[in-house]
Write a protein that holds these residues in place. Structure first.
Motif, PDB file in Angstrom:
ATOM      1  N   GLY A   1       0.682  -1.184   0.038  1.00  0.00           N
ATOM      2  CA  GLY A   1       0.148   0.049   0.110  1.00  0.00           C
ATOM      3  C   GLY A   1       0.748   1.316   0.155  1.00  0.00           C
ATOM      4  O   GLY A   1       0.643   2.081  -0.694  1.00  0.00           O
ATOM      5  N   GLU A   2       1.902   1.064   0.750  1.00  0.00           N
ATOM      6  CA  GLU A   2       2.722   2.482   0.943  1.00  0.00           C
ATOM      7  C   GLU A   2       3.431   2.643  -0.463  1.00  0.00           C
ATOM      8  O   GLU A   2       3.490   3.687  -0.986  1.00  0.00           O
ATOM      9  N   ALA A   3       3.929   1.436  -1.068  1.00  0.00           N
ATOM     10  CA  ALA A   3       4.852   1.490  -2.589  1.00  0.00           C
ATOM     11  C   ALA A   3       3.645   2.063  -3.440  1.00  0.00           C
ATOM     12  O   ALA A   3       3.901   2.845  -4.446  1.00  0.00           O
ATOM     13  N   GLU A   4       2.385   1.664  -3.429  1.00  0.00           N
ATOM     14  CA  GLU A   4       1.478   2.123  -4.464  1.00  0.00           C
ATOM     15  C   GLU A   4       1.130   3.586  -4.225  1.00  0.00           C
ATOM     16  O   GLU A   4       0.853   4.370  -5.236  1.00  0.00           O
TER      17      GLU A   4
ATOM     18  N   ALA B   1       4.150  10.258  -6.779  1.00  0.00           N
ATOM     19  CA  ALA B   1       5.559  10.735  -7.476  1.00  0.00           C
ATOM     20  C   ALA B   1       4.899  11.084  -8.883  1.00  0.00           C
ATOM     21  O   ALA B   1       5.440  12.149  -9.621  1.00  0.00           O
ATOM     22  N   MET B   2       3.906  10.406  -9.410  1.00  0.00           N
ATOM     23  CA  MET B   2       3.403  10.733 -10.580  1.00  0.00           C
ATOM     24  C   MET B   2       2.730  12.097 -10.775  1.00  0.00           C
ATOM     25  O   MET B   2       2.946  13.119 -11.512  1.00  0.00           O
TER      26      MET B   2
ATOM     27  N   ASP C   1      12.599   5.998  -8.901  1.00  0.00           N
ATOM     28  CA  ASP C   1      12.718   5.193  -7.777  1.00  0.00           C
ATOM     29  C   ASP C   1      11.515   4.654  -7.291  1.00  0.00           C
ATOM     30  O   ASP C   1      11.315   3.561  -6.716  1.00  0.00           O
ATOM     31  N   ALA C   2      10.358   5.227  -7.487  1.00  0.00           N
ATOM     32  CA  ALA C   2       8.990   4.800  -7.132  1.00  0.00           C
ATOM     33  C   ALA C   2       8.646   3.498  -7.900  1.00  0.00           C
ATOM     34  O   ALA C   2       8.079   2.709  -7.323  1.00  0.00           O
ATOM     35  N   VAL C   3       9.134   3.173  -8.977  1.00  0.00           N
ATOM     36  CA  VAL C   3       8.765   2.369  -9.949  1.00  0.00           C
ATOM     37  C   VAL C   3       9.603   0.974  -9.439  1.00  0.00           C
ATOM     38  O   VAL C   3       8.892  -0.029  -9.021  1.00  0.00           O
TER      39      VAL C   3
END
Length: 262
Positions: free
Chosen positions: A142-145, A151-152, A238-240
């Motif tokens: 959830g945090e990563a999503e 970031a987008m 980084d987010a990807v």
């Protein structure tokens, strides 16, 4: 897109838990190359895992699965290292260097696996003995999503301002074709839907970033503007990476908890 390491981590973890057959793992690897070969990084590792050392005729990928059984490896973990962020690789210098060079690795207990294309249609897996299992750096899915979406949003205004791909003809069609080519990777039945959704979203963002990186700086009218564009894109890269690792972690946890099916 996904990666050979991600495919191996998910399918081998499913196999170790009895949720997939060995042939399923080997078939899934065919998405990445027609031929897979396996070598050990050094003589000591070769002896431990019963895989030919580098410089000798390579072994078959089935030897990787046998090595996991032999060493009592548990579920695997995907690592996507970049300069400045090599978390999850442990203290084995050679393994860390080669994983950083390729940008990916699979970690199964005390074994590290690095895939590398060595010829057209040939992918070589090098097995490293790590001494001790590297500590993980888990990020909740959830945090990563949330970070990927955030970031987008942060970068969207800057990308529009800088005119990324504005002068690239047929960019929508190119985006569609690349995305179609990169979403054909097979996953085991029972993959959690949220993990699949995050992987798909990460792939979409990655394709856009690739196009933006290839674009001539015609939309960035000065060196300072080009730097600004790079700064806008970096958090998305980084987010990807983080989102992909978190999605694979979630898939491995889910499949490992559904053991004994095969």
């Amino acid at each position: 897109m996904s990666s050979p390491s991600a495919t191996f981590v998910v399918w081998s973890s499913a196999w170790l838990s009895g949720f997939a057959a060995a042939d399923d793992v080997l078939d899934a690897l065919q998405d990445w190359a027609e031929l897979h070969e396996v070598v050990a990084a050094d003589a000591d590792t070769a002896t431990t895992v019963d895989i030919p050392a580098r410089g000798e005729p390579a072994g078959h990928p089935a030897a990787l699965l046998a090595a996991l059984r032999r060493t009592g490896a548990g579920p695997g973990r995907l690592v996507l290292p970049v300069a400045g962020d090599v978390r999850g690789l442990g203290q084995t210098v050679q393994f860390a260097a080669e994983a950083l060079h390729t940008g990916e690795a699979a970690v199964h207990g005390t074994l590290g696996l690095v895939p590398e294309t060595v010829a057209d249609g040939v992918l070589r897996w090098t097995v490293f003995g790590l001494g001790a299992a590297p500590p993980g750096n888990p990020v909740a899915l959830g945090e990563a999503e949330h970070e990927l979406t955030g970031a987008m949003r942060v970068a969207a205004g800057l990308l529009t301002e800088l005119g990324v791909a504005r002068h690239r003809a047929g960019v929508r069609e190119e985006l569609r074709d690349r995305l179609a080519a990169q979403t054909k990777v097979r996953w085991p039945e029972g993959m959690p839907q949220r993990a699949l959704r995050v992987l798909q979203r990460a792939t979409e963002v990655s394709v856009i970033l690739d196009l933006a990186g290839e674009d001539e700086p015609g939309g960035a009218l000065s060196a300072s503007a080009a730097t600004k564009r790079e700064q806008a894109l970096r958090p998305l890269f980084d987010a990807v990476r983080i989102a992909r690792c978190a999605a694979i972690d979630e898939a491995v946890r889910t499949l490992s908890n559904q053991s004994g099916r095969v």
